[in-house]
Enzyme design. Structure first.
Site, PDB file in Angstrom:
ATOM      1  N   TYR A  58       0.836  -1.194   0.000  1.00 39.78           N
ATOM      2  CA  TYR A  58       0.000   0.000   0.000  1.00 39.78           C
ATOM      3  C   TYR A  58       0.879   1.255   0.000  1.00 39.78           C
ATOM      4  O   TYR A  58       1.529   1.571   0.996  1.00 39.78           O
ATOM      5  CB  TYR A  58      -0.927   0.036   1.210  1.00 39.78           C
ATOM      6  CG  TYR A  58      -1.879  -1.137   1.324  1.00 39.78           C
ATOM      7  CD1 TYR A  58      -2.217  -1.911   0.215  1.00 39.78           C
ATOM      8  CD2 TYR A  58      -2.443  -1.473   2.545  1.00 39.78           C
ATOM      9  CE1 TYR A  58      -3.082  -2.989   0.327  1.00 39.78           C
ATOM     10  CE2 TYR A  58      -3.324  -2.548   2.667  1.00 39.78           C
ATOM     11  CZ  TYR A  58      -3.635  -3.299   1.552  1.00 39.78           C
ATOM     12  OH  TYR A  58      -4.500  -4.372   1.667  1.00 39.78           O
ATOM     13  N   SER A 206     -13.094  -5.358   1.613  1.00 42.90           N
ATOM     14  CA  SER A 206     -14.079  -4.767   0.693  1.00 42.90           C
ATOM     15  C   SER A 206     -15.504  -5.236   0.996  1.00 42.90           C
ATOM     16  O   SER A 206     -16.252  -5.600   0.081  1.00 42.90           O
ATOM     17  CB  SER A 206     -13.719  -5.079  -0.762  1.00 42.90           C
ATOM     18  OG  SER A 206     -12.489  -4.503  -1.113  1.00 42.90           O
ATOM     19  N   GLY A 209     -18.084  -3.489  -1.028  1.00 40.53           N
ATOM     20  CA  GLY A 209     -17.925  -3.495  -2.484  1.00 40.53           C
ATOM     21  C   GLY A 209     -17.151  -2.304  -2.993  1.00 40.53           C
ATOM     22  O   GLY A 209     -17.463  -1.739  -4.037  1.00 40.53           O
ATOM     23  N   PHE A 212     -19.190   0.710  -3.775  1.00 42.32           N
ATOM     24  CA  PHE A 212     -20.279   0.583  -4.747  1.00 42.32           C
ATOM     25  C   PHE A 212     -21.601   0.258  -4.056  1.00 42.32           C
ATOM     26  O   PHE A 212     -22.662   0.762  -4.440  1.00 42.32           O
ATOM     27  CB  PHE A 212     -19.938  -0.499  -5.770  1.00 42.32           C
ATOM     28  CG  PHE A 212     -20.808  -0.495  -7.000  1.00 42.32           C
ATOM     29  CD1 PHE A 212     -20.555   0.386  -8.038  1.00 42.32           C
ATOM     30  CD2 PHE A 212     -21.873  -1.371  -7.123  1.00 42.32           C
ATOM     31  CE1 PHE A 212     -21.351   0.390  -9.185  1.00 42.32           C
ATOM     32  CE2 PHE A 212     -22.670  -1.377  -8.258  1.00 42.32           C
ATOM     33  CZ  PHE A 212     -22.412  -0.497  -9.293  1.00 42.32           C
TER      34      PHE A 212
END
Length: 334
Positions: A58, A206, A209, A212
């Site tokens: 990262y 996640s 999502g 999303f």
């Protein structure tokens, strides 16, 4: 509020039942406010979040350096998780290789310890699997890190059920971290049953999502240049239009409960613990205190059987894969 706690694995660390993914504080999701990101770390701890998740990839080490001072200042409260295996090159920003060989593992852990400024990592994950390297060699090298006192507990990410069993035979695994959400349920085929069988905790990344499911964007074109989500098949072109319509049941349930779509999505993931009989500690990523408070409040939201039934068919209707190259995932090797 203070989050309930759970134990990772049979003898792993005790953590709040929701962790914090720190990746976006350094890279991948567009511009970030460093001051706000650091304030979010402090706020998370105040809310009962104790599992903080980073990785050497990262920001090419930046994320470990960023959270290092916070970890050191709260070392007795923080459960620090970081990862190795994804290799990047300064001369090719798009390059992503996977290294699982013992020599690389030994050098990677020392580099992470230096960047973080700590003596030991609480939970050390193999970020991705290289099938060309025997798991016994990789996990054996990770086990040596435990014996050397550099690492306390071991984790794996995006491995299949058979790979998890093979690794566990070499050394106990505290946690398996893979993508798991209302939209992405391929891990339920083999990885989740194996984790439940072995007593390995599941750490979904996640779970929203990548934003999303919350309605924060409906198509890749809405994202800033450089946002890596623009490369995800599910968020592009016709796939995005089809998938945006699938968010409607989540929003409907949220409206009926006086909650947000993010809270419904997180509550769904949390209740997988009961469905599959294992410990589940999602790590939604955020860089803002306001989102953090919203996310942790989901720990007290319980969806009804009727609401869960409404959400059940969504994953099977999602258009597009979660990555352009699925070979880096457990689903790509099943």
């Amino acid at each position: 509020m203070s989050l309930p706690t759970a134990v990772l694995g049979s003898n792993g660390p005790t953590v709040g039942i929701q962790g914090l993914g720190c990746m976006g504080m350094s890279e991948f999701y567009g511009p970030t406010d460093t001051a706000e990101a650091l304030a979010t770390l402090d706020a998370a701890l105040d809310l009962g979040v104790t599992l903080f998740d980073t990785a050497d990839v990262y920001g090419s080490g930046h994320n470990e350096e960023l959270i290092g001072p916070f970890v050191r200042a709260n070392r007795d409260k923080v459960v620090l998780a970081t990862k190795f295996a994804i290799e990047r090159r300064a001369d090719d920003p798009a390059y992503r290789g996977v290294r699982n060989d013992p020599a690389y593992i030994r050098s990677a852990v020392d580099a992470s310890l230096r960047r973080l400024g700590v003596d030991v990592i609480d939970l050390y994950y193999m970020h991705r699997r290289d099938p060309a390297v025997p798991l016994a060699d990789s996990v054996g090298a990770m086990a040596e890190l435990v014996q050397a006192g550099k690492v306390r507990h071991l984790g794996l990410s995006e491995v299949t059920g058979d790979e998890l069993r093979e690794a566990y035979a070499v050394h106990p695994i505290a946690a398996l971290q893979s993508e798991w959400s209302i939209f992405s349920r391929d891990v339920e085929r083999t990885a989740v049953p194996a984790a439940a069988e072995l007593g390995v905790a599941f750490v979904p990344y996640s779970p929203l999502g990548r934003g999303f499911l919350t309605g924060s964007f409906a198509a890749a074109e809405e994202l800033t240049e450089g946002d890596y989500r623009r490369n995800h098949p599910q968020f592009s072109g016709a796939n995005a239009a089809e998938n945006a319509a699938l968010v409607a049941p989540i929003q409907k349930i949220a409206a009926g409960r006086g909650a947000t779509a993010a809270q419904v999505a997180l509550a769904w993931v949390q209740q997988r613990a009961e469905v599959h009989g294992l410990t589940v500690v999602p790590i939604p990523g955020t860089r803002k205190r306001s989102r953090l408070a919203e996310n942790t409040a989901a720990a007290s939201l319980r969806l009804t059987a009727e609401e869960l039934a409404e959400l059940e068919p969504i994953a099977g209707q999602v258009a597009g894969t979660r990555y352009a190259d699925m070979s880096f995932t457990s689903a790509g090797r099943e």
